[in-house]
Design an enzyme around this catalytic site. Structure first.
Site, mmCIF file in Angstrom:
data_model
loop_
_atom_site.group_PDB
_atom_site.id
_atom_site.type_symbol
_atom_site.label_atom_id
_atom_site.label_comp_id
_atom_site.label_asym_id
_atom_site.label_seq_id
_atom_site.Cartn_x
_atom_site.Cartn_y
_atom_site.Cartn_z
ATOM 1 N N TYR A 1 1.027 -1.247 0.048
ATOM 2 C CA TYR A 1 0.090 0.144 -0.029
ATOM 3 C C TYR A 1 0.933 1.303 0.024
ATOM 4 O O TYR A 1 1.495 1.437 1.077
ATOM 5 C CB TYR A 1 -0.925 -0.123 1.313
ATOM 6 N N ARG B 1 -15.969 -2.410 -2.503
ATOM 7 C CA ARG B 1 -15.162 -1.173 -3.020
ATOM 8 C C ARG B 1 -15.944 0.147 -3.303
ATOM 9 O O ARG B 1 -15.847 0.885 -3.980
ATOM 10 C CB ARG B 1 -14.565 -1.859 -4.654
ATOM 11 N N PHE C 1 -19.077 0.538 -4.037
ATOM 12 C CA PHE C 1 -20.305 0.488 -4.516
ATOM 13 C C PHE C 1 -21.670 0.503 -3.657
ATOM 14 O O PHE C 1 -22.534 1.103 -4.026
ATOM 15 C CB PHE C 1 -20.304 -0.560 -5.691
#
Length: 316
Positions: free
Chosen positions: A37, A186, A188
């Site tokens: 990350y 994610r 949505f």
């Protein structure tokens, strides 16, 4: 992940520091990061922001997939994993990681070799428990025969249900936690994406088939029905998605990510959402594999992972 990597422009550093401390103040007690990350930036952020509060949370990080010369590389060789661990400990400002995952199984290296290296880290006292990410039930069992696997981290939400093809039951049987990443699909299922135009350069969702063209239009129709269910339940859609995930079993843990304090607070409230069997059944019937349009990943990424998959005719 979203504080440093892959979801477009990360928030300002000071904002991220405040957000992490707010999470601990609320009562979140698991922080999940990875060497990948931000190519180490996210681990540095956690070390700086909440390293002084180390006893207040379980720290999870990952190895086996990282940035090398600006590119994402999967490398599960024991010598690479050992080097990654030392770098992560330094960035995190700690001498031990509570849960250390193999981020991806490097298919060029037997899973037994990679897990064996992780087991050595446990014996050395630098790691307390080990986990795997995006693996199948068969790979989990092979790994568990070498060393107990404390957790498997796979994607799991109402619209990504691949773990129900084997991993959900295998983790339950082995006493392994199933850690659901992207439990809000994610973003949505929180209603965050209404148009592909919202996805800025550098956002990984731009390459994901479910967020593209006709697939997105079809999935938005599912979202509208899901939002109706949430309204009827008296909660936010994000809370309903999290409550659904947590209802899959006492060994299931959800790790929603966010850059927003409002959403941080909202997500924490999901644990108080009552979800009955009729509502679970309604969500299950809405998000069948056939109903969700598009695969989780583009083909090249799908080839890198080991999770079970639904038949090509299905949506997953």
């Amino acid at each position: 992940m979203s504080l440093s990597h892959a979801y477009g422009h990360p928030p300002a550093h000071d904002h991220a520091v405040r957000l992490l401390n707010r999470a601990l103040d609320l009562g979140y007690d698991l922080l999940d990061t990875a060497a990948l990350y931000g190519f180490g930036v996210n681990e540095e952020l956690i070390g700086e922001a909440v390293g002084h509060r180390r006893r207040e949370f379980t720290l999870a990080s990952k190895c086996g997939m990282q940035g090398v010369d600006g590119k994402r590389v999967i490398d599960g060789r024991p010598e690479t994993l050992r080097r990654t661990l030392e770098d992560s400990l330094r960035r995190l400002r700690t001498d031990v990681i509570d849960l250390y995952y193999l981020h991806r199984w490097d298919k060029q290296v037997p899973i037994e070799e990679s897990v064996g290296a992780l087991a050595e880290m446990v014996r050395a006292g630098k790691v307390r428990a080990i986990g795997l990410s995006e693996v199948s039930a068969d790979t989990l069992r092979r790994a568990h025969a070498i060393h107990p696997i404390a957790a498997v981290q796979n994607e799991y939400s109402p619209w990504s249900r691949n773990v129900e093809l084997g991993v959900l039951e295998a983790t339950r049987a082995l006493g392994t936690a199933l850690v659901a990443f992207s439990p809000l699909a994610r973003g949505f299922l929180a209603g965050a994406i209404r148009s592909a135009d919202q996805l800025v350069e550098g956002d990984i969702r731009r390459s994901m088939p479910r967020f593209q063209g006709p697939n997105l239009a079809a999935n938005l129709a599912l979202l509208a029905r899901f939002e109706t269910l949430a309204a009827e339940a008296g909660c936010a859609p994000a809370q309903l998605s999290l409550a659904w995930v947590l209802a899959r079993g006492p060994h299931v843990v959800a790790i929603p990510g966010t850059t927003s304090q409002v959403h941080l607070d909202e997500n924490f409230g999901a644990g108080r959402v009552a979800i009955d069997t009729d509502l679970i059944a309604a969500i299950d019937s809405l998000f069948t594999p056939e109903a969700v349009a598009g695969p989780r990943y583009p083909a090249a990424t799908q080839a890198e992972i080991d999770t079970e998959d639904f038949a090509p005719s299905g949506g997953n």
